[in-house]
Design a protein around this motif. Structure first.
Motif, short mmCIF file in Angstrom:
data_model
loop_
_atom_site.label_atom_id
_atom_site.label_comp_id
_atom_site.label_asym_id
_atom_site.label_seq_id
_atom_site.Cartn_x
_atom_site.Cartn_y
_atom_site.Cartn_z
N PRO A 226 0.68 -1.17 0.41
CA PRO A 226 -0.44 0.26 0.03
C PRO A 226 0.51 1.33 0.11
O PRO A 226 2.29 1.49 1.30
CB PRO A 226 -0.97 -0.26 1.14
CG PRO A 226 -1.14 -1.42 1.91
CD PRO A 226 0.50 -1.79 1.37
N VAL A 227 0.58 2.20 -0.72
CA VAL A 227 1.10 3.77 -0.52
C VAL A 227 0.39 4.70 -0.39
O VAL A 227 -0.63 5.10 -1.38
CB VAL A 227 1.07 3.89 -2.30
CG1 VAL A 227 2.20 4.97 -2.01
CG2 VAL A 227 2.62 2.57 -2.57
N THR A 228 0.55 5.14 0.26
CA THR A 228 -0.47 5.84 1.35
C THR A 228 0.12 7.62 1.34
O THR A 228 0.75 7.63 1.76
CB THR A 228 -0.65 5.86 2.71
OG1 THR A 228 -1.64 3.86 2.68
CG2 THR A 228 -1.24 6.13 3.66
N VAL A 229 -0.55 8.02 0.85
CA VAL A 229 -0.57 9.67 1.25
C VAL A 229 -2.13 10.36 1.59
O VAL A 229 -2.54 10.08 2.02
CB VAL A 229 -0.46 10.43 -0.51
CG1 VAL A 229 0.78 9.88 -1.08
CG2 VAL A 229 -1.84 10.12 -1.30
N LEU A 230 -1.82 11.70 2.24
CA LEU A 230 -2.15 12.58 2.67
C LEU A 230 -3.32 13.51 1.97
O LEU A 230 -2.24 14.23 1.21
CB LEU A 230 -2.18 12.98 4.33
CG LEU A 230 -3.14 13.85 5.17
CD1 LEU A 230 -4.07 13.46 5.30
CD2 LEU A 230 -2.04 14.42 5.85
N GLY A 231 -4.35 13.22 1.16
CA GLY A 231 -4.93 14.25 0.06
C GLY A 231 -6.21 14.08 0.79
O GLY A 231 -7.13 13.69 0.72
N ASP A 232 -7.20 14.69 -0.86
CA ASP A 232 -8.21 14.95 -1.34
C ASP A 232 -9.17 14.11 -2.15
O ASP A 232 -8.28 14.14 -3.30
CB ASP A 232 -8.43 16.45 -1.39
CG ASP A 232 -9.81 16.58 -1.96
OD1 ASP A 232 -10.92 15.81 -2.57
OD2 ASP A 232 -11.04 17.78 -1.04
N VAL A 233 -9.44 13.72 -1.77
CA VAL A 233 -9.72 11.78 -3.03
C VAL A 233 -10.04 12.76 -3.99
O VAL A 233 -9.51 11.94 -5.14
CB VAL A 233 -10.48 10.77 -1.97
CG1 VAL A 233 -11.76 11.13 -1.56
CG2 VAL A 233 -11.03 9.32 -3.41
N ASN A 234 -11.23 13.39 -4.05
CA ASN A 234 -11.64 13.71 -5.32
C ASN A 234 -10.67 14.85 -6.54
O ASN A 234 -10.33 14.84 -7.40
CB ASN A 234 -12.91 14.47 -5.36
CG ASN A 234 -14.45 13.65 -4.78
OD1 ASN A 234 -14.71 12.15 -4.99
ND2 ASN A 234 -14.42 14.57 -3.64
N ARG A 235 -9.69 15.16 -5.68
CA ARG A 235 -8.93 15.91 -6.27
C ARG A 235 -7.48 15.46 -6.94
O ARG A 235 -7.97 15.42 -8.06
CB ARG A 235 -8.61 17.18 -5.64
CG ARG A 235 -9.71 17.55 -5.08
CD ARG A 235 -9.82 19.00 -6.38
NE ARG A 235 -10.87 19.61 -5.50
CZ ARG A 235 -11.39 20.58 -6.98
NH1 ARG A 235 -12.07 20.50 -7.98
NH2 ARG A 235 -13.00 21.65 -6.25
N LEU A 236 -8.30 14.36 -6.28
CA LEU A 236 -6.66 13.32 -6.92
C LEU A 236 -6.97 12.66 -8.05
O LEU A 236 -5.92 12.65 -8.57
CB LEU A 236 -5.90 12.64 -5.41
CG LEU A 236 -4.48 13.50 -5.09
CD1 LEU A 236 -4.64 12.49 -3.78
CD2 LEU A 236 -3.70 14.32 -5.21
N ILE A 237 -8.30 11.69 -8.13
CA ILE A 237 -7.90 11.14 -8.60
C ILE A 237 -8.79 12.15 -10.06
O ILE A 237 -8.54 12.10 -11.42
CB ILE A 237 -9.74 10.41 -8.49
CG1 ILE A 237 -10.04 9.38 -8.00
CG2 ILE A 237 -10.63 10.36 -9.70
CD1 ILE A 237 -10.20 8.76 -6.76
N GLN A 238 -9.38 13.62 -9.98
CA GLN A 238 -9.04 14.81 -10.89
C GLN A 238 -7.53 14.83 -11.10
O GLN A 238 -7.24 14.83 -12.08
CB GLN A 238 -9.44 15.67 -10.43
CG GLN A 238 -9.26 17.13 -11.39
CD GLN A 238 -10.89 18.26 -11.22
OE1 GLN A 238 -9.85 18.27 -9.71
NE2 GLN A 238 -10.40 19.12 -11.80
N VAL A 239 -6.22 14.93 -10.66
CA VAL A 239 -5.10 15.03 -11.12
C VAL A 239 -4.76 14.13 -12.11
O VAL A 239 -4.72 13.56 -13.31
CB VAL A 239 -4.29 15.54 -10.92
CG1 VAL A 239 -3.05 14.47 -10.28
CG2 VAL A 239 -4.48 16.59 -9.26
N PHE A 240 -5.17 12.47 -11.33
CA PHE A 240 -4.67 11.27 -12.57
C PHE A 240 -5.80 11.14 -13.84
O PHE A 240 -5.02 10.80 -14.58
CB PHE A 240 -4.91 10.80 -11.35
CG PHE A 240 -4.03 10.23 -10.30
CD1 PHE A 240 -2.56 10.87 -10.31
CD2 PHE A 240 -4.35 9.71 -8.92
CE1 PHE A 240 -1.90 11.15 -8.89
CE2 PHE A 240 -3.57 10.31 -7.58
CZ PHE A 240 -2.09 10.93 -7.97
N ALA A 241 -6.65 10.86 -13.79
CA ALA A 241 -7.57 10.65 -14.74
C ALA A 241 -7.09 12.06 -15.85
O ALA A 241 -7.52 12.60 -16.75
CB ALA A 241 -8.93 11.31 -14.33
#
Length: 519
Positions: free
Chosen positions: A248-263
């Motif tokens: 597992p690779v854990t970060v502290l972040g906003d789930v919607n915004r990080l998905i937005q970045v990767f998408a």
């Protein structure tokens, strides 16, 4: 891109050693210079570009002064070319009369000029000239962006318009109606995404995005992003490989915004990669950092474009027969969101036709290094309830918007009343006593905030739930409306499923103590 010629100091001092000495001093300060032997050469070099003109008063004969001022008057609106003139000590030359009006950005340096003074004046003038070039570039990008925005908005509007015509003739054919409605829905989603990108960039650049941070597994986020972009990748028959880590690779972040970045990065890779091309996602791990590399073998990026690729509205030049679309917002948004998570993003490309690699670096987190005051965001879940038909009053001066929303809510089983002005709404409210008031803000006779205040003061609607449905999306508008008495705030186009949920929990005897903003 500011060319080398546009940074030059053009020196026109054909008599004596003024030109040679000035060139030595300026070149010693690492300023690019070009010596012009006469006014004719100066005019030719000006057409190539200049950052500053350095000349002497002897060159500015009455005839030359007229020609010179005519050239300066023909500059673009963004341009105010600096002119340094070396003058004799004392005296008042004839050409100086009205010179500031004719030449504009004019500075006089009395001879003999000390070298530090000349360098300081030249650097100051060039610094101001650089700002002019930046304004020119900004205007060019703005014009290109507006042209691309018009193009992108017309693309979905065309099938929506066609679908509206089709529905007039196929009402009796359920399958064709279903397909046509699906097409409209897809294009509306596309339009909404374009508008959301615009608003997101505005909010992010102004620091108005509020991140809801929690511990997240990056592999899960990348999987969600892949799911979003898969239809586009499959349509182009591209091959996507994702090398997920074993741990597992854990970060502290906003789930919607990080998905937005990767998408966004996956969408970008697919958009600029040919059919049957290859895209890959790879994790590079270290104890304190994780790097995600999004690589493709697509059209690549030219060397001059690489430094600008994350700038707002930056886009590579495209031809009309190879337009991939987009507004030049996605990568700027990616950079801002990654930086707001304490990370960084960069791009590598060997050039056109050589593909690209976008790398996102994020700090890794473990239980030991979460902030002491960190509390995961609590998600608001609507508790299920038995359906209860309610009396709803819609107030919107846009008749099509009000009527279509009413049809949808009536189909959901509610009793719906429509008014197109605030004063008519007040009259109707006294007779029907609505449970829920769905109000536009920009009404012609009274804005929705004032209407809410008046309705809440009436005994018939004092306990109603107030829902704003509006095109105003700025945070200041939302806060003002919630302060005026709205319980919920929706931005058009409305997320219908979310609106139905809100209505379901907003009937009589429901708890309405919290005001909620909905995207």
């Amino acid at each position: 891109m500011i060319e080398l010629e546009e940074r030059r100091v053009l020196i026109c001092a054909p008599m004596g050693r003024d030109g040679e000495l000035a060139s030595q001093v300026l070149r010693g300060a690492e300023l690019a210079c070009c010596i012009c032997k006469n006014w004719l050469e100066l005019t030719a070099e000006l057409k190539k570009g200049a950052g500053l003109i350095l000349t002497v008063e002897e060159v500015l004969t009455p005839e030359a002064a007229v020609s010179f001022s005519s050239f300066l008057a023909s500059q673009g609106t963004w341009s105010d070319l600096p002119v340094l003139v070396l003058t004799k000590s004392g005296g008042s030359p004839v050409w100086l009369q009205g010179a500031y009006e004719r030449f504009g950005n004019l500075t006089l340096l009395e001879r003999p000029v000390r070298a530090p003074t000349l360098v300081s004046a030249a650097r100051s003038a060039l610094r101001a000239r650089l700002r002019q070039y930046e304004i020119r570039l900004s205007d060019q990008r703005k014009d290109e962006f507006l042209a691309m925005l018009a193009h992108e908005l017309r693309n979905p509007l065309a099938p929506i318009s066609s679908a509206a015509q089709i529905l007039k003739f196929v009402a009796a054919d359920p399958d064709r109606v279903k397909n046509t409605v699906g097409m409209i829905d897809r294009q509306v989603v596309h339009l909404t995404n374009l508008i959301d990108d615009l608003l997101d960039v505005a909010r992010v650049t102004r620091g108005l995005i509020r991140l809801q941070k929690e511990p997240l597994d990056l592999a899960v986020l990348v999987s969600h992003a892949v799911e979003q972009v898969s239809p586009q990748i499959n349509l182009k028959q591209q091959k996507l490989s994702v090398d997920l880590p074993d741990e597992p690779v854990t970060v502290l972040g906003d789930v919607n915004r990080l998905i937005q970045v990767f998408a966004n990065l996956l969408n970008n890779a697919s958009k600029y990669t040919q059919e049957h091309g290859h895209i890959s996602v790879q994790f590079l791990l270290s104890p304190n950092e994780v790097v995600l590399e999004f690589a493709d073998d697509g059209i690549g990026i030219s060397p001059e474009m690489v430094p600008q690729v994350f700038d707002l509205f930056a886009q590579a030049k495209r031809t009309s027969d190879r337009s991939q679309g987009g507004l030049g917002l996605g990568l700027a948004l990616v950079k801002n969101l990654v930086v707001s998570h304490g990370g960084s993003v960069k791009v590598l490309s060997k050039g056109l036709g050589e593909g690209s690699v976008f790398s996102v670096s994020l700090p890794r987190f473990s239980e030991a290094n979460f902030p002491e005051d960190f509390m995961p965001q609590q998600k608001n879940e609507y508790s299920p309830a038995l359906f209860q038909p309610l009396r709803l009053m819609i107030v919107d001066d846009n008749k099509d918007a009000a009527d279509s929303l009413a049809v949808f809510l009536e189909a959901a089983g509610h009793d719906v009343f429509i008014e197109y002005t605030a004063f008519d709404a007040i009259k109707r409210a006294r007779s029907v006593c609505p449970h829920i008031c769905i109000l536009d803000i920009g009404l012609p006779d009274m804005d929705g905030n004032e209407l809410t205040a008046q309705l809440r003061a009436m005994p018939e609607t004092a306990s109603a739930t107030y829902i704003a449905v509006t095109g105003y999306s700025q945070e200041t508008n939302k806060k003002k409306s919630l302060a005026a008495g709205f319980h919920h705030y929706f931005v058009k186009p409305v997320d219908a499923a979310n609106l139905i949920k809100v209505i379901a929990v907003s009937g009589p005897q429901r708890n309405q103590s919290k005001n909620v903003m909905h995207s």
